[in-house]
Design a protein around this motif. Structure first.
Motif, PDB file in Angstrom:
ATOM      1  N   ILE A  66       0.828  -1.323   0.246  1.00  0.00           N
ATOM      2  CA  ILE A  66       0.118   0.265   0.259  1.00  0.00           C
ATOM      3  C   ILE A  66       0.648   1.297   0.249  1.00  0.00           C
ATOM      4  CG2 ILE A  66      -2.156   1.235   1.472  1.00  0.00           C
ATOM      5  CD1 ILE A  66      -2.267  -1.431   2.669  1.00  0.00           C
ATOM      6  N   ILE A  67       1.040   1.906  -1.120  1.00  0.00           N
ATOM      7  CA  ILE A  67       1.850   2.947  -1.077  1.00  0.00           C
ATOM      8  C   ILE A  67       0.768   4.330  -1.176  1.00  0.00           C
ATOM      9  CG2 ILE A  67       3.423   4.313  -2.698  1.00  0.00           C
ATOM     10  CD1 ILE A  67       4.073   1.417  -4.084  1.00  0.00           C
ATOM     11  N   TYR A  68       1.549   5.013  -0.396  1.00  0.00           N
ATOM     12  CA  TYR A  68       0.593   5.972  -0.459  1.00  0.00           C
ATOM     13  C   TYR A  68       1.678   7.895  -0.542  1.00  0.00           C
ATOM     14  CZ  TYR A  68       1.921   6.309   4.549  1.00  0.00           C
ATOM     15  OH  TYR A  68       2.380   6.487   5.403  1.00  0.00           O
ATOM     16  N   CYS A  96       2.339  -0.709   4.449  1.00  0.00           N
ATOM     17  CA  CYS A  96       1.730   0.932   4.400  1.00  0.00           C
ATOM     18  C   CYS A  96       3.613   1.584   4.382  1.00  0.00           C
ATOM     19  CB  CYS A  96       0.684   1.244   5.238  1.00  0.00           C
ATOM     20  SG  CYS A  96      -1.106   0.871   5.135  1.00  0.00           S
ATOM     21  N   MET A  97       3.197   2.166   2.291  1.00  0.00           N
ATOM     22  CA  MET A  97       4.750   3.235   3.161  1.00  0.00           C
ATOM     23  C   MET A  97       3.989   4.121   2.489  1.00  0.00           C
ATOM     24  SD  MET A  97       6.415   0.180   0.363  1.00  0.00           S
ATOM     25  CE  MET A  97       4.885  -1.249   1.190  1.00  0.00           C
ATOM     26  N   SER A  98       4.819   5.075   2.677  1.00  0.00           N
ATOM     27  CA  SER A  98       4.743   6.125   2.145  1.00  0.00           C
ATOM     28  C   SER A  98       5.910   6.923   0.585  1.00  0.00           C
ATOM     29  CB  SER A  98       5.139   7.481   3.196  1.00  0.00           C
ATOM     30  OG  SER A  98       5.306   8.879   2.225  1.00  0.00           O
ATOM     31  N   ILE A  99       5.675   7.213  -0.197  1.00  0.00           N
ATOM     32  CA  ILE A  99       6.743   6.896  -1.369  1.00  0.00           C
ATOM     33  C   ILE A  99       7.756   7.918  -0.968  1.00  0.00           C
ATOM     34  CG2 ILE A  99       4.387   7.825  -3.286  1.00  0.00           C
ATOM     35  CD1 ILE A  99       4.645  11.145  -2.982  1.00  0.00           C
ATOM     36  N   ASP A 100       7.577   7.956   0.076  1.00  0.00           N
ATOM     37  CA  ASP A 100       9.080   8.949   0.329  1.00  0.00           C
ATOM     38  C   ASP A 100      10.290   8.128   1.646  1.00  0.00           C
ATOM     39  OD1 ASP A 100       8.517  12.033  -0.391  1.00  0.00           O
ATOM     40  OD2 ASP A 100       7.068  11.937   1.963  1.00  0.00           O
ATOM     41  N   ASN A 101       9.548   6.465   1.956  1.00  0.00           N
ATOM     42  CA  ASN A 101      10.459   6.030   2.251  1.00  0.00           C
ATOM     43  C   ASN A 101       9.826   4.346   1.800  1.00  0.00           C
ATOM     44  OD1 ASN A 101      11.701   4.129   3.877  1.00  0.00           O
ATOM     45  ND2 ASN A 101      10.669   4.608   5.975  1.00  0.00           N
ATOM     46  N   PHE A 115      -2.225   2.190  -4.355  1.00  0.00           N
ATOM     47  CA  PHE A 115      -2.161   3.621  -4.239  1.00  0.00           C
ATOM     48  C   PHE A 115      -2.946   4.879  -3.840  1.00  0.00           C
ATOM     49  CE2 PHE A 115       0.307   0.511  -7.602  1.00  0.00           C
ATOM     50  CZ  PHE A 115       1.826   1.752  -7.481  1.00  0.00           C
ATOM     51  N   GLY A 116      -2.907   5.127  -3.034  1.00  0.00           N
ATOM     52  CA  GLY A 116      -3.112   6.185  -2.116  1.00  0.00           C
ATOM     53  C   GLY A 116      -2.386   7.492  -2.514  1.00  0.00           C
ATOM     54  N   THR A 117      -3.935   8.510  -2.151  1.00  0.00           N
ATOM     55  CA  THR A 117      -3.424   9.984  -2.854  1.00  0.00           C
ATOM     56  C   THR A 117      -4.911  10.596  -2.573  1.00  0.00           C
ATOM     57  OG1 THR A 117      -3.204  11.892  -4.996  1.00  0.00           O
ATOM     58  CG2 THR A 117      -5.114  10.106  -5.145  1.00  0.00           C
ATOM     59  N   TYR A 124      -5.446  13.438  -9.436  1.00  0.00           N
ATOM     60  CA  TYR A 124      -4.240  13.011  -7.811  1.00  0.00           C
ATOM     61  C   TYR A 124      -3.166  13.738  -7.933  1.00  0.00           C
ATOM     62  CZ  TYR A 124      -1.279  10.374 -11.415  1.00  0.00           C
ATOM     63  OH  TYR A 124      -0.448  10.316 -12.929  1.00  0.00           O
ATOM     64  N   SER A 125      -2.890  13.957  -6.773  1.00  0.00           N
ATOM     65  CA  SER A 125      -1.314  14.727  -6.451  1.00  0.00           C
ATOM     66  C   SER A 125       0.374  14.964  -7.793  1.00  0.00           C
ATOM     67  CB  SER A 125      -0.494  14.966  -4.862  1.00  0.00           C
ATOM     68  OG  SER A 125       0.176  13.850  -4.726  1.00  0.00           O
ATOM     69  N   TRP A 126       0.687  15.887  -7.472  1.00  0.00           N
ATOM     70  CA  TRP A 126       2.075  15.840  -8.503  1.00  0.00           C
ATOM     71  C   TRP A 126       2.617  15.139  -7.529  1.00  0.00           C
ATOM     72  CZ3 TRP A 126       5.982  17.360  -6.353  1.00  0.00           C
ATOM     73  CH2 TRP A 126       6.246  18.442  -5.476  1.00  0.00           C
ATOM     74  N   GLN A 127       3.374  14.677  -6.283  1.00  0.00           N
ATOM     75  CA  GLN A 127       3.768  14.319  -6.205  1.00  0.00           C
ATOM     76  C   GLN A 127       3.876  12.470  -6.136  1.00  0.00           C
ATOM     77  OE1 GLN A 127       2.001  16.451  -4.361  1.00  0.00           O
ATOM     78  NE2 GLN A 127       3.170  18.175  -2.874  1.00  0.00           N
ATOM     79  N   MET A 128       3.246  12.085  -5.807  1.00  0.00           N
ATOM     80  CA  MET A 128       1.975  10.642  -6.681  1.00  0.00           C
ATOM     81  C   MET A 128       2.586  10.233  -7.964  1.00  0.00           C
ATOM     82  SD  MET A 128       1.259   7.161  -6.223  1.00  0.00           S
ATOM     83  CE  MET A 128       1.349   7.331  -4.332  1.00  0.00           C
ATOM     84  N   LYS A 129       2.706  11.887  -8.865  1.00  0.00           N
ATOM     85  CA  LYS A 129       2.264  11.724 -10.285  1.00  0.00           C
ATOM     86  C   LYS A 129       4.202  11.760 -10.431  1.00  0.00           C
ATOM     87  CE  LYS A 129       2.355  12.370 -14.745  1.00  0.00           C
ATOM     88  NZ  LYS A 129       2.092  11.184 -15.916  1.00  0.00           N
TER      89      LYS A 129
END
Length: 222
Positions: A66-68, A96-101, A115-117, A124-129
């Motif tokens: 689960i990436i968010y 679960c894991m953040s896109i930062d880690n 994928f969660g945004t 969806y968020s530019w960070q996830m993009k």
């Protein structure tokens, strides 16, 4: 090749050797080749055993990642609900894991990835993009699912999910939302929560995740 066919071919070669006349060195060479094939055959049986999740008495769980991306913490909370729903299915492990880690090894082993945004300007968020566009992990062949948060009803979460699903298709993933196939609550594109969700929305998230895990397990015969 089917392992039973390989075994039949080995037996036939050994039977033929018993009636053939050949030099001792040729006989030894062929026996060595048969031994190698048998070893490989044994590894094939071991792999089948692993797929059945029984290896030396230890259960090996199917993994779902689960990436968010979350700025305020709302999407992170929904991600935790996704994990809770997934792990209601026996033999499935969620992380679960953040896109930062991200845990790259876990993602590589996962059969499915959520994928969660949050919703930004109806998408969806530019960070996830950015994360997806620069991601070097192999996502092709995995099941891809999405969930989104929005600040108010009609905030564009459905559109954000559709855009995110399009990205997963480009990555070669098999996108899945359960849809209306299992009755209410319906999840046409994925789970949606206003902020971190009210009680009804939280329940829908868990049901969505549980259904996904159940069907992914069935799909991969885990």
């Amino acid at each position: 090749m089917n392992l039973n066919i390989v075994k039949e071919k080995i037996n036939k070669i050994e039977d033929d050797m018993n009636v053939l006349i050949m030099k001792p060195e040729d006989f030894a060479k062929i026996k060595h080749q048969i031994m190698v094939i048998k070893i490989l055959f044994s590894f094939g049986n071991l792999e089948r055993c692993n797929r059945k999740k029984k290896f030396k008495g230890v259960d090996i769980k199917m993994k779902i990642a689960i990436i968010y991306h979350s700025e305020t913490g709302n999407t992170q909370k929904v991600a935790n609900l996704i994990a809770k729903g997934v792990e209601k299915i026996e033999g499935v492990e969620a992380k679960c894991m953040s896109i930062d880690n991200v845990d790259k090894e876990f993602i590589e082993d996962a059969k499915a990835v959520f994928f969660g945004t949050p919703t930004y300007a109806g998408s969806y968020s530019w960070q996830m993009k950015k994360w997806l566009d620069t991601c070097k992990l192999k996502l092709a062949g995995k099941v891809g699912c999405v969930f989104a948060t929005e600040n108010y009803l009609g905030g564009g979460a459905d559109n954000a999910e559709l855009a995110l699903l399009s990205e997963l298709l480009v990555k070669g993933m098999f996108v899945y939302s359960v849809g209306s196939s299992e009755g209410k609550p319906y999840t046409h594109f994925g789970a949606v929560c206003i902020k971190d969700g009210d009680e009804d929305q939280k329940k829908r998230v868990e049901i969505f995740a549980e259904r996904v895990a159940k069907n992914v397990k069935k799909l991969f015969n885990e």
